[in-house]
Design a protein around this motif. Structure first.
Motif, PDB file in Angstrom:
ATOM      1  N   ALA A  53      51.407  27.253  28.883  1.00  0.00           N
ATOM      2  CA  ALA A  53      50.570  28.097  29.529  1.00  0.00           C
ATOM      3  C   ALA A  53      49.139  27.903  29.389  1.00  0.00           C
ATOM      4  CB  ALA A  53      50.886  29.590  29.256  1.00  0.00           C
ATOM      5  N   ASP A  54      48.204  27.699  30.219  1.00  0.00           N
ATOM      6  CA  ASP A  54      46.691  27.782  30.074  1.00  0.00           C
ATOM      7  C   ASP A  54      46.380  29.095  30.116  1.00  0.00           C
ATOM      8  OD1 ASP A  54      46.875  25.087  30.240  1.00  0.00           O
ATOM      9  OD2 ASP A  54      45.777  24.865  32.012  1.00  0.00           O
ATOM     10  N   VAL A  55      46.021  29.578  28.647  1.00  0.00           N
ATOM     11  CA  VAL A  55      45.631  30.715  28.506  1.00  0.00           C
ATOM     12  C   VAL A  55      43.936  30.890  28.108  1.00  0.00           C
ATOM     13  CG1 VAL A  55      46.002  32.929  27.111  1.00  0.00           C
ATOM     14  CG2 VAL A  55      47.890  31.284  27.702  1.00  0.00           C
ATOM     15  N   ALA A  56      43.367  31.817  28.721  1.00  0.00           N
ATOM     16  CA  ALA A  56      41.919  32.080  28.330  1.00  0.00           C
ATOM     17  C   ALA A  56      41.874  33.778  27.872  1.00  0.00           C
ATOM     18  CB  ALA A  56      41.039  32.167  29.685  1.00  0.00           C
ATOM     19  N   LEU A  57      41.085  33.619  26.601  1.00  0.00           N
ATOM     20  CA  LEU A  57      41.101  34.945  25.946  1.00  0.00           C
ATOM     21  C   LEU A  57      39.951  35.866  26.465  1.00  0.00           C
ATOM     22  CD1 LEU A  57      42.200  36.622  23.372  1.00  0.00           C
ATOM     23  CD2 LEU A  57      40.560  35.457  22.107  1.00  0.00           C
ATOM     24  N   ARG A  58      40.424  37.097  26.987  1.00  0.00           N
ATOM     25  CA  ARG A  58      39.370  38.108  27.364  1.00  0.00           C
ATOM     26  C   ARG A  58      38.776  38.840  26.389  1.00  0.00           C
ATOM     27  NH1 ARG A  58      40.135  42.816  31.991  1.00  0.00           N
ATOM     28  NH2 ARG A  58      38.286  43.763  31.615  1.00  0.00           N
ATOM     29  N   VAL A  59      37.642  38.884  26.349  1.00  0.00           N
ATOM     30  CA  VAL A  59      36.831  39.620  24.962  1.00  0.00           C
ATOM     31  C   VAL A  59      36.199  40.787  25.602  1.00  0.00           C
ATOM     32  CG1 VAL A  59      36.615  37.346  23.857  1.00  0.00           C
ATOM     33  CG2 VAL A  59      34.890  38.177  25.517  1.00  0.00           C
ATOM     34  N   ASN A  60      36.205  41.681  24.784  1.00  0.00           N
ATOM     35  CA  ASN A  60      35.280  42.862  24.958  1.00  0.00           C
ATOM     36  C   ASN A  60      33.979  42.929  24.421  1.00  0.00           C
ATOM     37  OD1 ASN A  60      34.132  45.569  25.165  1.00  0.00           O
ATOM     38  ND2 ASN A  60      36.138  46.278  25.803  1.00  0.00           N
ATOM     39  N   PRO A  61      32.715  42.435  25.273  1.00  0.00           N
ATOM     40  CA  PRO A  61      31.416  42.430  24.353  1.00  0.00           C
ATOM     41  C   PRO A  61      30.743  43.758  24.205  1.00  0.00           C
ATOM     42  CG  PRO A  61      31.224  42.100  26.960  1.00  0.00           C
ATOM     43  CD  PRO A  61      32.725  42.533  26.651  1.00  0.00           C
TER      44      PRO A  61
ATOM     45  N   THR B 189      34.727  48.517  32.176  1.00  0.00           N
ATOM     46  CA  THR B 189      35.699  47.773  31.582  1.00  0.00           C
ATOM     47  C   THR B 189      35.428  47.147  30.377  1.00  0.00           C
ATOM     48  OG1 THR B 189      35.535  46.083  32.986  1.00  0.00           O
ATOM     49  CG2 THR B 189      37.037  47.790  33.526  1.00  0.00           C
ATOM     50  N   GLY B 190      33.917  47.150  29.940  1.00  0.00           N
ATOM     51  CA  GLY B 190      33.467  46.205  28.885  1.00  0.00           C
ATOM     52  C   GLY B 190      32.887  47.032  27.606  1.00  0.00           C
ATOM     53  N   LYS B 191      33.152  48.218  27.473  1.00  0.00           N
ATOM     54  CA  LYS B 191      32.685  48.907  26.393  1.00  0.00           C
ATOM     55  C   LYS B 191      33.847  49.027  25.349  1.00  0.00           C
ATOM     56  CE  LYS B 191      30.191  52.653  26.900  1.00  0.00           C
ATOM     57  NZ  LYS B 191      29.837  53.984  27.501  1.00  0.00           N
ATOM     58  N   SER B 192      33.317  49.029  24.185  1.00  0.00           N
ATOM     59  CA  SER B 192      34.401  49.081  23.012  1.00  0.00           C
ATOM     60  C   SER B 192      35.657  50.055  23.024  1.00  0.00           C
ATOM     61  CB  SER B 192      33.532  49.207  21.576  1.00  0.00           C
ATOM     62  OG  SER B 192      32.917  50.661  21.760  1.00  0.00           O
ATOM     63  N   GLY B 193      35.379  51.253  23.706  1.00  0.00           N
ATOM     64  CA  GLY B 193      36.227  52.293  23.926  1.00  0.00           C
ATOM     65  C   GLY B 193      37.241  51.956  25.147  1.00  0.00           C
ATOM     66  N   ASN B 194      37.095  50.946  25.894  1.00  0.00           N
ATOM     67  CA  ASN B 194      37.819  50.748  26.959  1.00  0.00           C
ATOM     68  C   ASN B 194      39.189  49.926  26.542  1.00  0.00           C
ATOM     69  OD1 ASN B 194      35.053  49.852  28.857  1.00  0.00           O
ATOM     70  ND2 ASN B 194      36.047  51.952  28.769  1.00  0.00           N
ATOM     71  N   LYS B 195      40.202  49.924  27.256  1.00  0.00           N
ATOM     72  CA  LYS B 195      41.371  49.091  27.022  1.00  0.00           C
ATOM     73  C   LYS B 195      41.511  47.864  27.249  1.00  0.00           C
ATOM     74  CE  LYS B 195      43.607  49.906  31.496  1.00  0.00           C
ATOM     75  NZ  LYS B 195      44.779  50.646  32.207  1.00  0.00           N
ATOM     76  N   PHE B 196      40.397  47.196  27.686  1.00  0.00           N
ATOM     77  CA  PHE B 196      40.462  45.681  28.074  1.00  0.00           C
ATOM     78  C   PHE B 196      40.013  44.878  27.100  1.00  0.00           C
ATOM     79  CE2 PHE B 196      39.960  48.424  31.835  1.00  0.00           C
ATOM     80  CZ  PHE B 196      40.886  48.130  32.481  1.00  0.00           C
ATOM     81  N   GLY B 197      40.566  43.732  26.819  1.00  0.00           N
ATOM     82  CA  GLY B 197      39.915  42.595  26.102  1.00  0.00           C
ATOM     83  C   GLY B 197      40.222  42.817  24.597  1.00  0.00           C
ATOM     84  N   VAL B 198      39.964  41.785  23.870  1.00  0.00           N
ATOM     85  CA  VAL B 198      39.657  41.854  22.532  1.00  0.00           C
ATOM     86  C   VAL B 198      38.457  42.062  21.907  1.00  0.00           C
ATOM     87  CG1 VAL B 198      40.400  40.160  20.402  1.00  0.00           C
ATOM     88  CG2 VAL B 198      41.725  40.095  22.420  1.00  0.00           C
ATOM     89  N   ALA B 199      38.211  42.521  20.984  1.00  0.00           N
ATOM     90  CA  ALA B 199      36.742  42.882  20.635  1.00  0.00           C
ATOM     91  C   ALA B 199      36.161  41.472  20.094  1.00  0.00           C
ATOM     92  CB  ALA B 199      36.671  43.723  19.133  1.00  0.00           C
ATOM     93  N   ILE B 200      35.014  41.298  20.679  1.00  0.00           N
ATOM     94  CA  ILE B 200      34.435  40.090  20.441  1.00  0.00           C
ATOM     95  C   ILE B 200      34.463  39.391  19.210  1.00  0.00           C
ATOM     96  CG2 ILE B 200      31.861  40.591  20.352  1.00  0.00           C
ATOM     97  CD1 ILE B 200      31.545  38.399  22.412  1.00  0.00           C
ATOM     98  N   GLU B 201      34.343  40.236  18.032  1.00  0.00           N
ATOM     99  CA  GLU B 201      34.063  39.701  16.724  1.00  0.00           C
ATOM    100  C   GLU B 201      35.521  39.270  16.142  1.00  0.00           C
ATOM    101  OE1 GLU B 201      34.280  44.160  16.558  1.00  0.00           O
ATOM    102  OE2 GLU B 201      33.365  42.947  17.757  1.00  0.00           O
ATOM    103  N   ASP B 202      36.658  39.811  16.910  1.00  0.00           N
ATOM    104  CA  ASP B 202      37.896  39.381  16.548  1.00  0.00           C
ATOM    105  C   ASP B 202      38.359  38.154  17.480  1.00  0.00           C
ATOM    106  OD1 ASP B 202      37.950  41.761  14.954  1.00  0.00           O
ATOM    107  OD2 ASP B 202      39.153  42.849  16.530  1.00  0.00           O
ATOM    108  N   ALA B 203      37.791  37.610  18.196  1.00  0.00           N
ATOM    109  CA  ALA B 203      38.019  36.525  19.080  1.00  0.00           C
ATOM    110  C   ALA B 203      38.072  35.120  18.345  1.00  0.00           C
ATOM    111  CB  ALA B 203      37.258  36.412  20.452  1.00  0.00           C
ATOM    112  N   PRO B 204      37.273  34.738  17.689  1.00  0.00           N
ATOM    113  CA  PRO B 204      37.526  33.344  17.019  1.00  0.00           C
ATOM    114  C   PRO B 204      38.687  33.317  16.035  1.00  0.00           C
ATOM    115  CG  PRO B 204      35.084  34.425  16.633  1.00  0.00           C
ATOM    116  CD  PRO B 204      35.946  35.394  17.224  1.00  0.00           C
ATOM    117  N   ASP B 205      39.151  34.478  15.404  1.00  0.00           N
ATOM    118  CA  ASP B 205      40.310  34.291  14.489  1.00  0.00           C
ATOM    119  C   ASP B 205      41.523  34.201  15.603  1.00  0.00           C
ATOM    120  OD1 ASP B 205      42.037  34.517  12.004  1.00  0.00           O
ATOM    121  OD2 ASP B 205      42.595  36.236  13.206  1.00  0.00           O
ATOM    122  N   LEU B 206      41.740  34.847  16.755  1.00  0.00           N
ATOM    123  CA  LEU B 206      42.661  34.939  17.461  1.00  0.00           C
ATOM    124  C   LEU B 206      42.830  33.418  18.388  1.00  0.00           C
ATOM    125  CD1 LEU B 206      45.152  36.275  18.790  1.00  0.00           C
ATOM    126  CD2 LEU B 206      43.578  37.361  20.340  1.00  0.00           C
TER     127      LEU B 206
END
Length: 446
Positions: free
Chosen positions: A170-178, A190-207
């Motif tokens: 599967a070609d997968v892109a990681l959605r981040v929450n900025p 949909t892009g604030k830290s309290g929203n249900k969407f995406g991965v916190a941008i600081e956690d994105a490199p590891d994931l």
């Protein structure tokens, strides 16, 4: 009984009928035919199809798609346009946009099936959303969708399990929450830290690094979507895209491949007299932040393309006067157009009759017949006296209108019509009363 006197105009006054028409070139008021869409009188559609009915302009869909396409091309971005199917899932609307070259941004198996039925190639489909089920992922991967936007570590594991089971990658892109505030309605942010969407941008490199070592996955890039109906300029977009650019550089510094950046959508439209951000401004924000990264770029517009293309055509049942208040009661209701009840949204309302268009106006509350006070489209709106059977059109109803309608109060779903020049066709039949009962069953003990 005499109607109440007109309210005094203020700096925040509603646009006039003429001002509403001036900003919507697919609509015109003719002395004989009344309000027309392209070359078709809306009164004719009401006579032949009934009301309430959604009416879409094919010419406007094409014009707005091409305007966005031209802006992206002029900025030399080479970006792909994936129409957000959730905005308007009508098959004829999707086919019109597919013929222009649009791909699809989908959030369910049902939307994927619609996109495929409309002729959109699976490789030109992006599967977004926070709650994809294993069954939906299985269907999407078996059909060869071009990209899945993963929104959590847990979902990454689910995609891996399904892809491995099917023997595919599967070609997968990681959605981040900025954590960027787009200054829009809280329910569509949909892009604030309290929203249900995406991965916190600081956690994105590891994931993202873990995704590269996960079976069944090929991490191809990153994605972001900060909200809908964004009209407060490009600052929020620019902030989100700068964060994405920094993330891409950080991932590449770790030796990880980043081929694509999905920029999301959300570009707003002027329902009343909000500022109208231009596609060129969005293209500039993308170019200035992401243009030098050597990635394939994508955008996911929905409302900006289809919103202005549609109206909801409704008929007056009665006018009711209670004390000092005047109520115009329509045959359309909140089950048809829920945006005013859900988001306090404002929609322009135009009378269809040429006589009503030039008649004196007075304040009224425009409501539907559903048994809730929330079934209110507008308060203190200036409209002429409207006799039973008079027609009105709710403007800018081509996005999140029919898509969010329901059968509340056992009210059948309205018909949908596509206008193209001088021709029109019903593109979704009005639901029948019999169809409302068709799926219901009584248990054996009854």
């Amino acid at each position: 009984m005499a109607s109440p006197a007109p309210a005094l105009l203020t700096d925040d006054a509603d646009p006039s009928f003429a001002e509403l028409l001036a900003g919507r070139p697919h609509l015109a008021q003719h002395a004989h035919d009344g309000l027309t869409m392209e070359e078709v009188p809306l009164a004719r559609i009401a006579r032949e199809v009934g009301t309430p009915t959604w009416v879409y302009s094919a010419g406007t869909l094409r014009r707005r798609y091409r305007a966005l396409r031209d802006a992206l091309d002029e900025a030399q971005l080479g970006a792909e346009i994936h129409f957000a199917v959730k905005a308007n899932p009508n098959l004829a609307v999707l086919r019109t946009l597919a013929a222009e070259g649009a791909g699809a941004d989908i959030v369910s198996e049902g939307e994927l099936r619609l996109a495929l039925a409309a002729g959109i190639a699976p490789a030109h489909v992006v599967f977004s959303g926070v709650g994809k089920t294993p069954g939906e992922l299985r269907f999407a991967l078996s059909r060869g969708v071009g990209q899945i936007n993963a929104e959590s570590a847990e979902e990454v594991a689910m995609i891996s399990a399904v892809a491995t089971e099917l023997g595919v990658t599967a070609d997968v892109a990681l959605r981040v929450n900025p954590d960027v505030d787009p200054k829009t309605h809280a329910k569509i942010t949909t892009g604030k830290s309290g929203n249900k969407f995406g991965v916190a941008i600081e956690d994105a490199p590891d994931l993202y690094a873990r995704m590269a070592a996960t079976p069944g996955l090929r991490p191809v890039g990153v994605a972001v979507h900060i909200g809908s109906q964004i009209t407060a300029g490009m600052s929020a977009y620019a902030a989100a895209y700068r964060a994405l650019a920094e993330l891409v550089l950080a991932l590449r510094a770790q030796g990880l491949a980043v081929e694509r950046v999905d920029c999301g959508g959300g570009l707003g439209i002027p329902y009343r007299h909000e500022p109208a951000p231009a596609p060129a401004a969005l293209a500039g924000a993308i170019r200035n932040t992401l243009g030098n990264l050597g990635v394939k770029l994508m955008v996911e517009p929905g409302r900006w393309i289809s919103g202005p293309a549609g109206v909801l055509l409704a008929a007056v049942i009665i006018e009711k006067h209670t004390g000092s208040r005047r109520f115009v009661i329509l045959d359309a209701a909140m089950n048809d157009l829920v945006r005013p009840a859900m988001y306090e949204a404002w929609h322009g309302i135009l009378p269809v009759s040429p006589a009503d268009h030039v008649a004196p106006v007075s304040p009224c509350d425009v409501v539907g017949p559903v048994c809730e006070t929330g079934d209110t489209f507008a308060r203190n709106r200036g409209l002429p006296r409207l006799e039973p059977g008079s027609l009105v059109a709710f403007l800018d109803a081509g996005a999140y209108g029919a898509a969010m309608s329901s059968t509340y109060n056992a009210r059948p779903l309205a018909a949908e019509v596509l206008v193209d020049g001088a021709r029109f066709a019903v593109v979704r039949e009005r639901q029948t009363q019999e169809a409302l009962l068709a799926g219901q069953r009584l248990p054996a003990w009854m």
